[in-house]
Design a protein around this motif. Structure first.
Motif, PDB file in Angstrom:
ATOM      1  N   GLU A   1       0.875  -1.238   0.014  1.00 42.29           N
ATOM      2  CA  GLU A   1      -0.035  -0.196   0.101  1.00 42.29           C
ATOM      3  C   GLU A   1       0.989   1.226  -0.045  1.00 42.29           C
ATOM      4  N   MET A   2       2.049   1.017   0.402  1.00 41.23           N
ATOM      5  CA  MET A   2       2.786   2.564   0.625  1.00 41.23           C
ATOM      6  C   MET A   2       3.893   2.375  -0.528  1.00 41.23           C
ATOM      7  N   GLY A   3       3.600   1.668  -1.607  1.00 40.60           N
ATOM      8  CA  GLY A   3       4.536   1.639  -2.757  1.00 40.60           C
ATOM      9  C   GLY A   3       5.924   0.998  -2.631  1.00 40.60           C
ATOM     10  N   TYR A   4       6.116   0.020  -1.965  1.00 40.65           N
ATOM     11  CA  TYR A   4       7.395  -0.434  -1.607  1.00 40.65           C
ATOM     12  C   TYR A   4       8.248  -0.535  -2.846  1.00 40.65           C
ATOM     13  N   GLN A   5       9.223   0.087  -3.198  1.00 43.07           N
ATOM     14  CA  GLN A   5      10.064  -0.132  -4.364  1.00 43.07           C
ATOM     15  C   GLN A   5      11.507  -0.920  -4.398  1.00 43.07           C
ATOM     16  N   SER A   6      12.079  -0.697  -2.968  1.00 46.74           N
ATOM     17  CA  SER A   6      13.323  -1.265  -3.018  1.00 46.74           C
ATOM     18  C   SER A   6      13.621  -2.788  -3.467  1.00 46.74           C
ATOM     19  N   PRO A   7      12.524  -3.684  -3.070  1.00 47.11           N
ATOM     20  CA  PRO A   7      12.878  -5.171  -3.560  1.00 47.11           C
ATOM     21  C   PRO A   7      13.105  -5.160  -5.232  1.00 47.11           C
ATOM     22  N   ILE A   8      12.084  -4.536  -5.775  1.00 43.00           N
ATOM     23  CA  ILE A   8      12.270  -4.444  -7.318  1.00 43.00           C
ATOM     24  C   ILE A   8      13.637  -4.010  -7.903  1.00 43.00           C
ATOM     25  N   ARG A   9      13.653  -2.892  -7.057  1.00 40.29           N
ATOM     26  CA  ARG A   9      15.092  -2.216  -7.438  1.00 40.29           C
ATOM     27  C   ARG A   9      16.538  -2.662  -7.375  1.00 40.29           C
ATOM     28  N   CYS A  10      16.363  -3.484  -6.092  1.00 38.38           N
ATOM     29  CA  CYS A  10      17.558  -4.512  -5.963  1.00 38.38           C
ATOM     30  C   CYS A  10      17.621  -5.510  -6.821  1.00 38.38           C
ATOM     31  N   ALA A  11      16.406  -6.190  -7.098  1.00 44.38           N
ATOM     32  CA  ALA A  11      16.588  -7.392  -8.035  1.00 44.38           C
ATOM     33  C   ALA A  11      17.028  -7.151  -9.334  1.00 44.38           C
ATOM     34  N   SER A  12      16.333  -5.837  -9.858  1.00 42.75           N
ATOM     35  CA  SER A  12      16.614  -5.204 -11.264  1.00 42.75           C
ATOM     36  C   SER A  12      18.337  -4.930 -11.341  1.00 42.75           C
ATOM     37  N   ALA A  13      19.059  -4.398 -10.219  1.00 45.69           N
ATOM     38  CA  ALA A  13      20.348  -3.972 -10.304  1.00 45.69           C
ATOM     39  C   ALA A  13      21.027  -5.017 -10.358  1.00 45.69           C
ATOM     40  N   LEU A  14      20.691  -6.240  -9.412  1.00 48.58           N
ATOM     41  CA  LEU A  14      21.310  -7.480  -9.510  1.00 48.58           C
ATOM     42  C   LEU A  14      21.663  -8.117 -10.436  1.00 48.58           C
TER      43      LEU A  14
END
Length: 206
Positions: free
Chosen positions: A37-50
């Motif tokens: 609900e808060m728009g959590y973006q860090s997981p997909i940003r980390c996965a995409s960077a990796l």
């Protein structure tokens, strides 16, 4: 105030590991819904960077995977062999039910990483951070990397403003054993107006 919002606020006000563990015990059931609900973006940003630095066939350790939101992001970008660790039993059980992970390694606060196991890729989303794990986890995680292995981790705004976490980051950079190959500041929790920096460090060969 709704209980789930109290959980989020409390996460940044406690420092003792046992109190943090108790918080996540209580938070586990509503954690996914609240973060989404808060728009959590860090997981997909980390996965995409990796994914820019490692083949998708390489086994990845999702360190401190929580309820599996980070594992879902790794799976979404195409990683095929995802392993997990999570010391909180309530969160770990939720993550297991998502059928993302090949295996869970049993760890605890004293020994947070799998014994005698090294990885070419570790992803630690929001784990080495204020309200979660201590600064020392960064150095410990680097010790679990194989030569030329990489770790992707995120520091949210609360962590970026905490000198103890930034001091450890500086110490790691000065060691000479590791090199920073990527860092990018961006969204963390969109609805809260919070950001995070995603880092990637590579372990050098000697």
């Amino acid at each position: 105030m709704e209980p789930k919002k109290a959980f989020f606020s409390a996460a940044y006000k406690i420092n003792k590991q046992e109190d943090i563990n108790t918080l996540y015990d209580q938070w586990a059931g509503s954690y996914d819904q609240e973060l989404m609900e808060m728009g959590y973006q860090s997981p997909i940003r980390c996965a995409s960077a990796l994914a820019k630095f490692m083949p998708l066939e390489i086994p990845v350790l999702d360190f401190g995977c929580g309820t599996g939101l980070s594992g879902e992001a790794l799976q979404k970008v195409g990683f095929k062999h995802i392993f997990g660790t999570e010391i909180n039993s309530n969160m770990r059980e939720i993550a297991k039910r998502k059928n993302i992970y090949k295996e869970f390694f049993m760890t605890d606060t004293v020994n947070p990483f799998p014994a005698a196991t090294e990885f070419y890729a570790i992803c630690a989303v929001g784990v080495i951070s204020a309200g979660a794990g201590p600064p020392s986890l960064l150095r410990q995680s680097l010790d679990c990397l194989k030569k030329e292995g990489i770790i992707c981790f995120s520091y949210n705004d609360h962590t970026l403003s905490n000198p103890s976490y930034m001091d450890v980051l500086k110490e790691v950079e000065e060691l000479g054993e590791f090199e920073e190959v990527f860092s990018e500041y961006g969204d963390h929790l969109i609805k809260k107006g919070l950001g995070s920096t995603v880092y990637i460090f590579r372990k050098k060969t000697k």
